[in-house]
Design a protein around this motif. Structure first.
Motif: not given
Length: 441
Positions: A164-167, A279-280, A306-309, A348-356
């Motif tokens: 499972i890959r993803g940020e 995530h790497v 898994t897709a980023p938010l 407008n927020h970029g959500w670098p921390g995603n769903v968390r």
């Protein structure tokens, strides 16, 4: 002949004499009225609730909060002027009730309030999601999430290892738990281990266990995570952080299907399904000699991403509302909606921390919100325009604005594309053409 509409249901809890005098008039204007005590309210349903609030309720408010939280509708408090003057009553009523009336009732005002509460309850019913959604459900209606759920349903029944890959923060462990829940092993253990959070000198023992006396401090036999997962699923999170010497031990286990505890020499057969997450860039790690190529191919039989938010267009508002309901139980406050300004700031927020990150900001917003809605500043976000990078043509500016408008309207109206098209002032065919043009959904 005109069809009669269904009567609006009013539940009166702990009614007083003034309440009983009010009820016949409400029945004549189309309300179906029922009454009960607070102790028996669990099995009752209604469109609007009227509650006789008394001082002893304020001394132990948990039962009132539980009643309102479970009902999922709007409630009106009825109380005497003396009770209204008590300390903290105003805050409690504003927090948990749609409105209040002092006794004796102003009948015409009560009728208006009940009608407004009924309208609000209908709106809440249209926008709410079922409260019995499982905690590990993969929520979202974006194309990326629909595709992910479909792939998970195909992979879950197999016994193959899955990578499972993803940020970070995109829900890789949620995907792993859903795979386990939908598999034939769902009645067996699901054991998760974060390979990057355990000290190097302990990870061998954590994974494989140890025998008593095998090293200083080993006072008794210990079963490792792999053995604990026997018959079920072992989830290796951040597999890219596993030290090279442990990678060799893990590879040996995958090949031979048995382990030996540290300090032991007895092979123990193990039957587990392996799910790994990272995530790497594992391919780059293999090329750099930081990850074993043979282990990589053992783990990467099937692959999910898994897709980023920021790419899950249309899911943001729904997820935020889900977390608002979920964390309202923890904070002891009613679930709150989000103001238009808060929705724009989230868009407008970029959500670098995603769903968390979204979950944490909503949790913070529930605690800090003072009104009936969560504002942008409650979330720690500011209303500011998107930072636009250097662009060379007017057409690029138009494309950027067009895409942003589509994303914002989908965040609000993902469940009603006709409304989304209407808000943007375009026809449905044009709206679908724009979605296709910008590769959205």
């Amino acid at each position: 002949m005109l069809a009669m509409s269904s009567p609006r249901r009013l539940l009166v809890v702990d009614p007083c004499a003034d309440c009983h005098e009010l009820l016949p008039g409400l029945r004549t204007i189309g309300w179906a009225v029922d009454s009960c005590t607070l102790a028996t309210v669990v099995d009752r349903s209604c469109d609007v609730g009227l509650f006789r609030l008394q001082p002893f309720h304020l001394e132990r408010p948990e039962a009132v909060k539980d009643m309102i939280s479970r009902s999922g509708t709007e409630w009106i408090a009825a109380l005497t002027p003396d009770v209204l003057k008590m300390n903290n009553v105003g805050d409690f009523v504003c927090e948990w009730f749609f409105d209040f009336h002092t006794l004796p009732f102003d009948v015409s005002r009560v009728q208006v309030t009940l009608g407004r509460a009924f309208g609000m309850a209908c709106l809440r019913g249209q926008t709410s999601t079922p409260s019995d959604v499982q905690e590990d459900e993969l929520l979202g209606d974006s194309r990326l999430m629909r595709d992910l759920r479909m792939t998970v349903s195909k992979f879950a029944p197999t016994q193959s290892p899955i990578l499972i890959r993803g940020e970070s923060g995109t829900g890789k462990e949620l995907v792993a738990r859903t795979l386990h829940r939908q598999s034939q092993r769902n009645g067996k253990p699901f054991i998760a281990i974060n390979c990057g959070s355990i000290p190097d000198h302990l990870i061998q023992s954590e994974l494989f266990g140890h025998e008593k006396g095998s090293f200083t401090g080993a006072h008794q036999r210990r079963v490792g995570r792999i053995e604990a997962a026997n018959g079920g699923t072992l989830f290796l999170d951040e597999i890219g952080d596993l030290p090279l010497e442990l990678q060799a031990s893990l590879l040996r286990f995958l090949q031979e299907k048995h382990i030996e505890r540290v300090g032991g020499n007895q092979p123990i057969p193990i039957d587990v399904r392996i799910l790994a997450a990272t995530h790497v860039d594992l391919e780059a790690a293999v090329a750099n000699g930081q990850f074993r190529e043979d282990l990589y191919y053992r783990l990467n039989v099937l692959q999910l991403t898994t897709a980023p938010l920021r790419e899950r267009h249309g899911d943001l508002a729904m997820l935020a509302s889900h977390f608002a309901r979920f964390y309202s139980l923890e904070t002891g406050r009613r679930p709150r909606t989000f103001s238009d300004e808060a929705l724009i700031a989230m868009g407008n927020h970029g959500w670098p921390g995603n769903v968390r990150e979204l979950a944490n900001r909503v949790r913070r917003g529930l605690v800090l919100a003072e009104g009936r809605q969560i504002e942008a500043h409650d979330l720690g976000l500011e209303l500011r325009p998107l930072l636009v990078g250097t662009m060379n043509t007017l057409e690029q500016y138009k494309d950027r604005a067009e895409r942003q408008a589509l994303c914002e309207v989908l965040d609000r109206h993902s469940d009603n594309l006709s409304m989304a098209a209407k808000v943007l002032g375009v026809s449905r065919p044009t709206f679908y053409r724009l979605l296709h043009k910008h590769h959205i959904r």
